[in-house]
Structures are given as C-alpha cells and as structure tokens.
Design an enzyme around this catalytic site. Structure first.
Site: not given
Ligand SMILES: Nc1nc(=O)c2c([nH]1)NC[C@@H]1CN(c3ccc(C(=O)N[C@@H](CCC(=O)O)C(=O)O)cc3)CN21
Ligand SMILES: CC(C)C(=O)C(=O)O
Ligand SMILES: [Mg+2]
Length: 296
Positions: A60-61, A99, A129, A131, A198
């Site tokens: 669903d991204s 998803d 899938k 969540e 994740e």
């Molecule tokens: N391009 C893209 N990649 C992805 O993996 C993704 C999407 N979009 N859209 C749906 C979700 C959103 N996701 C995400 C989005 C942001 C972070 C993120 O910025 N995490 C921080 C964590 C910081 C903390 O908790 O300290 C990081 O800096 O990694 C993680 C997963 C994973 N999925």
């Molecule tokens: C990153 C994967 C696990 C996902 O759920 C998505 O792409 O939506």
């Molecule tokens: Mg997803």
C-alpha cells in the site's frame, strides 16, 4: 543509436520455478534468504518476475510512491485492486502478495472476507497482508480457514502513523519488545504463513525469527531475519521523499530518467529528432506525384 552486443544471460534470468508458500518455508528451514520487493504495475511486476524475486508485494506504499498521496491511509480497495491486476499480468513465478488497504479489514469479519476475496478474485493475488497483532488474529483465523493465505506485519505500522505520532522505530524498550514478540507468536498461532517485521532493533528481529517457525521478512529489522523487503522506488532511486535509515539504493533510475527526458526534449527542440531516414516512413515517388497533382 549504436546497438550494443547482447550481454551474456545473467544468472537471475535463468529459468525459475513457481515460488509457493512451501518453497518459502523450505528456504527458511534451509537458511536461504528470501528476497521480496514491491511492484505497482505491469512493468515493475514483470521485472520482479524476470529477475528472480521470490515474493512480489503490491504494497500500500503505492499510495505514496505511485499515486502521490500523503500517506497509505488514503488508498481505496478499488485503487489497490486496479494495481494488483496490472502486476498480476506481469507476474508468474514470485508468490504474489498485496496489502489490504487501511479500513478494509477493520469493520468486521464479513466485510473483511468479502474484501480479501475481491483482492484474490479481481486483483489476482495469491495472498493478502495486514498490519497488526492480537487485534487481527480473529480475522486471520477466519481468512485462513477459507483458504486465503495471510501474511502478518508487526513493528512500525505505517497505516497507524497518526496514532503512533509518525514513523518511529518500534520495540526499543523491553516492554515494547516483549509485546512485539507476543504479537508475532499470536499471529503465527492464528495461521499466517510469514510475517513482515518493520523498523525494529536487529536483536529483536533475530529473536522473533528464532522463536517463530514461519519465515520472517524484515524491513529495517536487521540482517538476521529469513528474508528482506524494500520498496521498489527506494531500491531504484526514484523516490524523492524522505528516506528511512533502512533504505539502500541499488540503482539510480532517477538520473537515467532525467537523461532520457532532457535528451528527448532537447532533440525535439533542435530538430535532430526524428531522423528523416531512420525514424520516419518513406513514400513511393509515383504515388507521391499523384498526390501533388491532385492539389496543384
Ligand atoms: N518510499 C517508501 N518506502 C517505505 O519503506 C515506505 C513508504 N514509502 N511508504 C509506506 C511506509 C512508510 N514507511 C516508513 C516511513 C518513514 C520511516 C522513517 O523515517 N523512520 C525513521 C525512524 C526514526 C526513529 O524512530 O528514530 C528513520 O529515520 O529511519 C520508516 C518507514 C515504510 N513504508
Ligand atoms: C514495505 C512493505 C513491507 C509494505 O508494507 C509496503 O510497501 O506497503
Ligand atoms: Mg504496506
């Protein structure tokens, strides 16, 4: 345009067999890493199939990387199915999973069954899938009892970014970590064939992987899971939004796209495209004389 000699057939494009849930279980049991990647349309689904991906996920991204929405919660079931159908047309060997969009598995058993069956029948996916942890085990039991394979997803749950106040690493304290292990075990008991982990500490990814007997697929869960998953656009370098710590770019398709677009537009403007001989259609002289005569 010069024609380059054909490259020798890459290992990844040699003949491969259909990946089943059983294949994935065997890969986990024999410690062979599972490579999962998202796809959103026919060409990306085709590429995953051709180049040896084990599980293709219509994530669903797609809401963000493909459709330009702010978050995954805007995606509708019809939009998801539309993209699943395109991916399915290009996908043969990988296990095809999608998803369940936000809101399509939360409003009761009958609705969820109806929606999941639509994903399979209309979308052409082989598994769904969803969540969540203990709060989704009832519906997972119900779906698996009807023969719809379900993949779990715990840790960072993007569909709950509002409640979680953003996209944060999960299970960093002991309490949270224990809760995640318990949720993963409950999902396994309910019948999931695999679980996505994740954005959790790598030690926790390893512990959950050891405790479960089904394969775990990590994204930001460290190297000790049964497999890995990333988003297509993150791998290709075509996502210009925020990059999480777990992302690694394996290609630079964005600069190739820039080269293609600017090169094309420049060639049009300087009239070097199309070439009159190589890129246009000729017409027989005699026929042409008759056309001219008609208008003179
Ligand atoms: N391009 C893209 N990649 C992805 O993996 C993704 C999407 N979009 N859209 C749906 C979700 C959103 N996701 C995400 C989005 C942001 C972070 C993120 O910025 N995490 C921080 C964590 C910081 C903390 O908790 O300290 C990081 O800096 O990694 C993680 C997963 C994973 N999925
Ligand atoms: C990153 C994967 C696990 C996902 O759920 C998505 O792409 O939506
Ligand atoms: Mg997803």
């Amino acid at each position: 345009m010069s024609v380059r000699p054909q490259e020798p057939q890459a290992q990844s494009t040699r003949e491969r067999k259909k990946v089943t849930i059983q294949t994935l279980q065997t890969m986990r049991d024999t410690n062979r890493p599972i490579a999962m990647l998202t796809a959103y349309d026919y060409p990306t689904g085709r590429a995953c199939d051709l180049h040896g991906i084990d599980i293709t996920l219509v994530g669903d991204s797609l809401a963000q990387v493909c459709l330009g929405y702010d978050s995954t919660t805007s995606l509708t079931l019809d939009e998801m199915i539309h993209h699943c159908r395109a991916v399915a047309r290009g996908s043969k060997n990988p296990l095809l999973v999608a998803d369940m969009p936000y809101g399509t598995y939360h409003t009761g058993g009958d609705d969820t069954v109806r929606n999941a069956i639509r994903m399979v029948r209309e979308g052409g996916v082989e598994a769904v899938k969803m969540e969540g942890g203990s709060e989704v085990v009832d519906i997972i039991r119900r779906l698996t009892s009807f023969g719809v394979p379900v993949m779990g997803h715990v840790g960072l749950l993007p569909q709950r970014h509002t409640a979680l106040s953003g996209y944060r690493v999960q299970g960093k304290d002991a309490r949270g970590a224990v809760g995640l292990v318990r949720n993963a075990l409950e999902l396994e008991k309910a019948g999931v064939f695999s679980i996505v982990l994740e954005a959790i500490p790598h030690r926790l990814g390893e512990l959950i992987t050891r405790r479960l007997s089904v394969p775990t697929i990590g994204i930001g869960a460290g190297p000790y899971t049964s497999g890995q998953v990333l988003v297509w656009d993150d791998v290709m370098g075509t996502w210009s939004g925020h990059q999480a710590k777990f992302v690694r770019r394996f290609a630079d398709v964005q600069s190739e796209a820039k080269r293609g677009v600017t090169g094309y537009a420049a060639a049009v403007r300087e009239r070097s495209f199309p070439d009159v001989e190589a890129e246009s259609y000729p017409m027989d002289d005699l026929e042409w004389q008759q056309v001219i005569a008609e208008f003179e």
